[in-house]
Each structure stands twice: as C-alpha cells, then as structure tokens.
Design a protein around this motif. Structure first.
Motif, PDB file in Angstrom:
ATOM      1  N   LEU A   1       1.068  -1.046   0.008  1.00 12.75           N
ATOM      2  CA  LEU A   1       0.035   0.165   0.049  1.00 12.75           C
ATOM      3  C   LEU A   1       1.082   1.350  -0.035  1.00 12.75           C
ATOM      4  O   LEU A   1       1.662   1.183   0.952  1.00 12.75           O
ATOM      5  CB  LEU A   1      -1.058   0.187   1.237  1.00 12.75           C
ATOM      6  CG  LEU A   1      -2.036  -0.947   1.224  1.00 12.75           C
ATOM      7  CD1 LEU A   1      -2.568  -0.980   2.660  1.00 12.75           C
ATOM      8  CD2 LEU A   1      -2.995  -0.859   0.230  1.00 12.75           C
ATOM      9  N   MET A   2       0.622   2.093  -0.910  1.00  9.49           N
ATOM     10  CA  MET A   2       1.786   3.194  -1.092  1.00  9.49           C
ATOM     11  C   MET A   2       1.116   4.284  -1.882  1.00  9.49           C
ATOM     12  O   MET A   2       0.384   4.165  -2.624  1.00  9.49           O
ATOM     13  CB  MET A   2       3.105   2.855  -1.914  1.00  9.49           C
ATOM     14  CG  MET A   2       4.170   3.810  -1.912  1.00  9.49           C
ATOM     15  SD  MET A   2       5.632   2.907  -2.659  1.00  9.49           S
ATOM     16  CE  MET A   2       6.740   4.380  -1.945  1.00  9.49           C
ATOM     17  N   ASP A   3       1.401   5.350  -1.551  1.00 12.08           N
ATOM     18  CA  ASP A   3       0.896   6.656  -2.204  1.00 12.08           C
ATOM     19  C   ASP A   3       1.122   6.599  -3.739  1.00 12.08           C
ATOM     20  O   ASP A   3       2.137   5.953  -4.451  1.00 12.08           O
ATOM     21  CB  ASP A   3       1.742   7.644  -1.835  1.00 12.08           C
ATOM     22  CG  ASP A   3       1.312   9.126  -2.028  1.00 12.08           C
ATOM     23  OD1 ASP A   3       0.844   9.365  -3.454  1.00 12.08           O
ATOM     24  OD2 ASP A   3       1.059  10.102  -1.351  1.00 12.08           O
ATOM     25  N   GLN A   4       0.021   6.769  -4.362  1.00 12.49           N
ATOM     26  CA  GLN A   4      -0.185   6.730  -5.976  1.00 12.49           C
ATOM     27  C   GLN A   4       0.854   7.702  -6.744  1.00 12.49           C
ATOM     28  O   GLN A   4       1.024   7.339  -7.965  1.00 12.49           O
ATOM     29  CB  GLN A   4      -1.584   6.752  -6.375  1.00 12.49           C
ATOM     30  CG  GLN A   4      -2.507   5.796  -5.933  1.00 12.49           C
ATOM     31  CD  GLN A   4      -3.746   5.805  -6.272  1.00 12.49           C
ATOM     32  OE1 GLN A   4      -4.621   4.991  -7.038  1.00 12.49           O
ATOM     33  NE2 GLN A   4      -4.778   6.759  -5.659  1.00 12.49           N
ATOM     34  N   LYS A   5       1.351   8.533  -6.071  1.00 14.63           N
ATOM     35  CA  LYS A   5       2.558   9.328  -6.905  1.00 14.63           C
ATOM     36  C   LYS A   5       3.481   8.648  -7.195  1.00 14.63           C
ATOM     37  O   LYS A   5       4.304   9.043  -8.125  1.00 14.63           O
ATOM     38  CB  LYS A   5       2.684  10.835  -5.872  1.00 14.63           C
ATOM     39  CG  LYS A   5       3.660  10.278  -4.797  1.00 14.63           C
ATOM     40  CD  LYS A   5       4.230  11.469  -4.296  1.00 14.63           C
ATOM     41  CE  LYS A   5       2.878  12.187  -3.600  1.00 14.63           C
ATOM     42  NZ  LYS A   5       3.707  13.389  -2.455  1.00 14.63           N
ATOM     43  N   ASN A   6       3.804   7.447  -6.756  1.00  7.38           N
ATOM     44  CA  ASN A   6       4.841   6.548  -7.051  1.00  7.38           C
ATOM     45  C   ASN A   6       4.571   5.627  -7.901  1.00  7.38           C
ATOM     46  O   ASN A   6       5.222   4.618  -8.312  1.00  7.38           O
ATOM     47  CB  ASN A   6       5.332   5.968  -5.649  1.00  7.38           C
ATOM     48  CG  ASN A   6       6.037   7.222  -4.846  1.00  7.38           C
ATOM     49  OD1 ASN A   6       7.062   7.958  -5.114  1.00  7.38           O
ATOM     50  ND2 ASN A   6       5.560   7.090  -3.607  1.00  7.38           N
ATOM     51  N   GLU A   7       3.304   5.603  -8.686  1.00  7.53           N
ATOM     52  CA  GLU A   7       2.835   4.268  -9.354  1.00  7.53           C
ATOM     53  C   GLU A   7       3.746   3.962 -10.443  1.00  7.53           C
ATOM     54  O   GLU A   7       3.947   2.902 -10.731  1.00  7.53           O
ATOM     55  CB  GLU A   7       1.606   4.592  -9.802  1.00  7.53           C
ATOM     56  CG  GLU A   7       0.799   3.514 -10.461  1.00  7.53           C
ATOM     57  CD  GLU A   7      -0.556   3.871 -10.653  1.00  7.53           C
ATOM     58  OE1 GLU A   7      -1.047   3.731 -11.750  1.00  7.53           O
ATOM     59  OE2 GLU A   7      -1.401   3.936  -9.457  1.00  7.53           O
ATOM     60  N   GLN A   8       4.219   5.135 -11.193  1.00  7.77           N
ATOM     61  CA  GLN A   8       5.072   4.792 -12.454  1.00  7.77           C
ATOM     62  C   GLN A   8       6.193   4.019 -12.127  1.00  7.77           C
ATOM     63  O   GLN A   8       6.746   3.144 -12.777  1.00  7.77           O
ATOM     64  CB  GLN A   8       5.137   6.106 -13.260  1.00  7.77           C
ATOM     65  CG  GLN A   8       4.006   6.588 -14.036  1.00  7.77           C
ATOM     66  CD  GLN A   8       3.271   5.601 -14.906  1.00  7.77           C
ATOM     67  OE1 GLN A   8       4.014   4.800 -15.616  1.00  7.77           O
ATOM     68  NE2 GLN A   8       2.006   5.218 -14.627  1.00  7.77           N
ATOM     69  N   TRP A   9       6.943   4.612 -10.871  1.00 11.38           N
ATOM     70  CA  TRP A   9       8.163   4.005 -10.337  1.00 11.38           C
ATOM     71  C   TRP A   9       7.992   2.539 -10.107  1.00 11.38           C
ATOM     72  O   TRP A   9       8.704   1.742 -10.415  1.00 11.38           O
ATOM     73  CB  TRP A   9       8.590   4.571  -9.279  1.00 11.38           C
ATOM     74  CG  TRP A   9       9.989   4.344  -8.771  1.00 11.38           C
ATOM     75  CD1 TRP A   9      11.202   4.435  -9.285  1.00 11.38           C
ATOM     76  CD2 TRP A   9      10.218   3.468  -7.524  1.00 11.38           C
ATOM     77  NE1 TRP A   9      12.076   3.708  -8.441  1.00 11.38           N
ATOM     78  CE2 TRP A   9      11.391   3.319  -7.511  1.00 11.38           C
ATOM     79  CE3 TRP A   9       9.213   2.936  -6.732  1.00 11.38           C
ATOM     80  CZ2 TRP A   9      11.776   2.243  -6.385  1.00 11.38           C
ATOM     81  CZ3 TRP A   9       9.390   2.501  -5.512  1.00 11.38           C
ATOM     82  CH2 TRP A   9      11.228   2.056  -5.380  1.00 11.38           C
TER      83      TRP A   9
END
Length: 237
Positions: free
Chosen positions: A51-59
């Motif tokens: 579970l992680m902030d979606q701002k890091n999705e592309q990474w």
C-alpha cells in the motif's frame, strides 16, 4: 521513525503499508522501500503486497509491480458515546459455543460478494493470520453480532501495532442476507464502541475505492476521508 509497517509469513508473503508522516519527503520513502524490496528479493517469499501513495505508481510499475486497485482511508475520533443497539447481541468467540470451523464459515459468508478487489487470502490463510498477527488469544478479539439468536455479522477490533490508541478493524462484515437493511451502519457503530472499550481514542478504516456502500457507512458514523493509496503486488519469478 517507522516509514513502513511490515507483516511477514515466511515462504509466502510480505505485506507492506506506507506510514505517512507530513514531515517526510517522498524521496525518502522511495529510498527506504527500494532497500526493503531488495531484502525481499533475497527471500523465497511468493509475493509482496504494497500500500503506497499513488504518486509513485509509475516508478513501482517500472520495478515490476502491477496495480491491484486503490483504497480510501477514513478516520474519526472515538469521543462519542457508542450505545448498544436494541435487538442486537454481541458475543465473543472465546465465550461462544461456535467452534473455529463454524467461525471460518461465517467469516467466509461475510466476505462473499465484497466489492473489495484485494482478496489475497484463502480462508485457511486468514484463520492462520489471526493467530499469527493477534496472538494465542485471538478469539478474544473476534466478536459475533447476533439478531434473534442468529449470527448476522462479525467484527475483529484491534489496536494498531506500534500505537497505544489507534483503533482498527482487522475485519468487519455483514452476511449477504442482511445487507441493504441498515445493519452495516449499526454494526460498524457498535464496532467503534468496542474499540473505545479497548482504550482506542481514534479509528482508522479503509476499503476499496469501488466499495461505495462502505464509504456511506464510514460517513454515517462520523468518519471523514483521510487518505488514498494504491494497492500494488509483485511476485517472485
């Protein structure tokens, strides 16, 4: 400072949840998780769920993860007076005539037809995780809601690891036959009362972004939207 909470089962999975702190920059989270991911690759675990902030999705997608869904997180203080509900009885599994096998069947009924997409575990794995995560006295956390002597739902209130007063529900659910009749809101409110009795001062709950019915239950019981995270998964080759 803890940046991620981590639950492990050797040979099977790591469950990782980003613990957000306003003063911590995103790059620090990325670096910490990259180190954690490197450690996971050295194990024989089948998968890692994050579970992680979606701002890091592309990474994350570039690291080999795939996106399962997103969750929304609601929170509220527990300073209200959570009274009982006429006609609804609450029974502890540890004091019930119900055995573990029948409790597992009731749990399965409650989660059947759920809008949550992140159903990773079989019932066998869930029952194992209850003891692994809550300890030998896990039955004392399991509450069965009854109406007219018949089970209509379950709740498993806990104090979040690493805190002394953050209330969570390991699981909360209503059997399919009783949905759409207002019992979800009632049983959730009663669950908040159970958390208050455990000395929790605030509650944090989460659900899949598609579970609109649960959004309404949160809001009817005074919870407000706090956060949103993506659910990501990676498997060992």
């Amino acid at each position: 400072m803890e940046l991620y909470s981590l639950i492990k089962k050797d040979g099977e999975y790591w469950l990782v949840d980003q613990v957000k702190h306003n003063e911590v920059e995103n790059e620090r989270y990325v670096q910490a998780f990259a180190k954690l991911l490197s450690e996971w690759y050295k194990t024989q675990c089948k998968y890692l769920s994050l579970l992680m902030d979606q701002k890091n999705e592309q990474w994350l997608l570039g690291q080999g993860f795939h996106k399962v869904s997103s969750i929304v997180e609601y929170a509220c203080s527990l300073d209200a007076d959570f009274k009982g509900e006429p006609g609804i009885d609450i029974e502890l599994l540890s004091q019930s005539n119900m055995d573990d096998a029948d409790f597992a069947k009731l749990y399965e009924r409650c989660r059947s037809g759920s809008a949550n997409k992140n159903n990773l575990f079989t019932m066998k794995q869930i029952m194992e995780s209850l003891e692994n995560e809550l300890g030998n006295n896990w039955r004392s956390n399991c509450h069965i809601f009854k109406k007219d002597g018949q089970p209509i739902g379950i709740s498993i209130p806990v104090i979040e690891n690493g805190t002394v007063d953050e209330g969570r529900l390991f699981y909360f659910g209503v059997i399919p036959e009783m949905r759409g009749k207002g019992f979800g809101t009632i049983l959730h409110r009663l669950s908040l009362g159970l958390l208050k009795n455990m000395n929790a001062t605030y509650y944090v709950g989460s659900t899949d972004e598609n579970n609109v019915h649960m959004f309404r239950i949160f809001e009817r019981n005074g919870c407000v939207l706090r956060d949103k995270k993506g659910i990501y998964r990676i498997n060992q080759e």
